[in-house]
Design an enzyme around this catalytic site. Structure first.
Site, PDB file in Angstrom:
ATOM      1  N   THR A  63      -1.375  -2.659   8.087  1.00  0.00           N
ATOM      2  CA  THR A  63      -2.761  -3.045   7.318  1.00  0.00           C
ATOM      3  C   THR A  63      -2.237  -3.600   6.209  1.00  0.00           C
ATOM      4  OG1 THR A  63      -2.435  -0.922   5.999  1.00  0.00           O
ATOM      5  CG2 THR A  63      -3.717  -0.873   7.893  1.00  0.00           C
ATOM      6  N   TYR A 106       2.842 -10.182   2.295  1.00  0.00           N
ATOM      7  CA  TYR A 106       2.593  -9.602   0.940  1.00  0.00           C
ATOM      8  C   TYR A 106       2.539 -10.914  -0.079  1.00  0.00           C
ATOM      9  CZ  TYR A 106       3.976  -5.004   2.371  1.00  0.00           C
ATOM     10  OH  TYR A 106       3.855  -3.841   3.243  1.00  0.00           O
ATOM     11  N   ARG A 158     -18.188   3.746  11.372  1.00  0.00           N
ATOM     12  CA  ARG A 158     -18.381   5.128  11.087  1.00  0.00           C
ATOM     13  C   ARG A 158     -17.979   5.574   9.679  1.00  0.00           C
ATOM     14  NH1 ARG A 158     -13.359   7.781  11.325  1.00  0.00           N
ATOM     15  NH2 ARG A 158     -11.826   6.243  12.214  1.00  0.00           N
ATOM     16  N   ASN A 193      -3.489  -4.563   2.211  1.00  0.00           N
ATOM     17  CA  ASN A 193      -4.082  -3.813   1.294  1.00  0.00           C
ATOM     18  C   ASN A 193      -4.726  -4.703   0.002  1.00  0.00           C
ATOM     19  OD1 ASN A 193      -3.527  -0.488   1.825  1.00  0.00           O
ATOM     20  ND2 ASN A 193      -1.940  -1.710   2.486  1.00  0.00           N
ATOM     21  N   GLU A 203      -7.999  -0.889   3.143  1.00  0.00           N
ATOM     22  CA  GLU A 203      -6.859  -1.428   4.247  1.00  0.00           C
ATOM     23  C   GLU A 203      -7.316  -2.060   5.540  1.00  0.00           C
ATOM     24  OE1 GLU A 203      -4.010   1.945   4.304  1.00  0.00           O
ATOM     25  OE2 GLU A 203      -5.822   3.013   3.469  1.00  0.00           O
ATOM     26  N   GLY A 253       0.727  -1.077  -0.102  1.00  0.00           N
ATOM     27  CA  GLY A 253      -0.271   0.121   0.007  1.00  0.00           C
ATOM     28  C   GLY A 253       0.721   1.204  -0.018  1.00  0.00           C
ATOM     29  N   LYS A 303       4.568   2.102   9.684  1.00  0.00           N
ATOM     30  CA  LYS A 303       5.593   3.110  10.049  1.00  0.00           C
ATOM     31  C   LYS A 303       5.093   4.398  10.539  1.00  0.00           C
ATOM     32  CE  LYS A 303       8.392   1.695   5.782  1.00  0.00           C
ATOM     33  NZ  LYS A 303       7.299   0.840   5.235  1.00  0.00           N
ATOM     34  N   HIS A 337      -4.057  -8.917  15.269  1.00  0.00           N
ATOM     35  CA  HIS A 337      -3.348 -10.072  15.665  1.00  0.00           C
ATOM     36  C   HIS A 337      -1.819  -9.590  15.130  1.00  0.00           C
ATOM     37  CE1 HIS A 337      -1.847 -14.145  16.136  1.00  0.00           C
ATOM     38  NE2 HIS A 337      -1.099 -14.132  14.827  1.00  0.00           N
TER      39      HIS A 337
END
Length: 169
Positions: free
Chosen positions: A27, A91, A104, A29, A79, A15, A21, A84
């Site tokens: 996440t 990847y 939300r 992607n 994302e 992503g 970072k 866990h």
């Protein structure tokens, strides 16, 4: 949202490189082929549900769908933060998710700290909601036991990835 629960899977791609970072919240992607096939009634925002990497265990997750207003993205993304701690990046693996609820809408924040606080609040809300019986049962759905994995001898291609997009069983 009539399309919930929504089942999808696809290859994990690189992503924007901000999750781990800048935010400390890694996440996974999805490629454009998965994002572009979302039903029209799944609006942008924050969702919760279940996720599985390859043929591994099923974990709770939160997912951001949209343009990430804080970062002013021009490209819509999906994302997923799997709740866990993984030992290494995944990847190229197949991520299977079922989105079961909406938390939300997406919004912009005045600071990175405010964004991180909001994400952590979303994670806590997801953990609680996923304990409800109607959501717990989806953790055991056969969608996760039928999750395909990419063979290491076969490089991932757009055709391979697009064949793994699905909703339902």
């Amino acid at each position: 949202m009539k399309s919930l629960p929504y089942f999808c899977r696809g290859e994990v791609i690189r992503g924007f490189g901000r999750g781990s970072k800048e935010l400390g919240i890694p996440t996974a992607n999805f490629p454009d082929s998965v994002v572009d096939n979302l039903p029209a009634d799944i609006s942008t925002g924050i969702y919760y549900g279940w996720a599985c990497v390859g043929n591994g265990d099923v974990y709770k997750m939160v997912m951001s769908i949209g343009w990430n207003p804080y970062y002013k993205n021009t490209k819509k993304s999906m994302e997923t933060h799997v709740i866990h701690t993984f030992k290494e990046d995944f990847y190229g693996e197949i991520l299977s998710v079922v989105m079961v609820g909406y938390i939300r809408p997406e919004r912009s924040y005045d600071s990175l700290e405010a964004l991180i606080t909001a994400i952590n609040n979303d994670i806590e809300e997801a953990k609680l909601k996923l304990e409800l019986p109607e959501h717990l049962k989806l953790r055991e759905d056969n969608f996760f036991t039928s999750a395909p994995s990419l063979s290491s001898s076969m490089p991932p291609t757009t055709a391979t990835t697009s064949q793994t997009i699905m909703n339902g069983h």
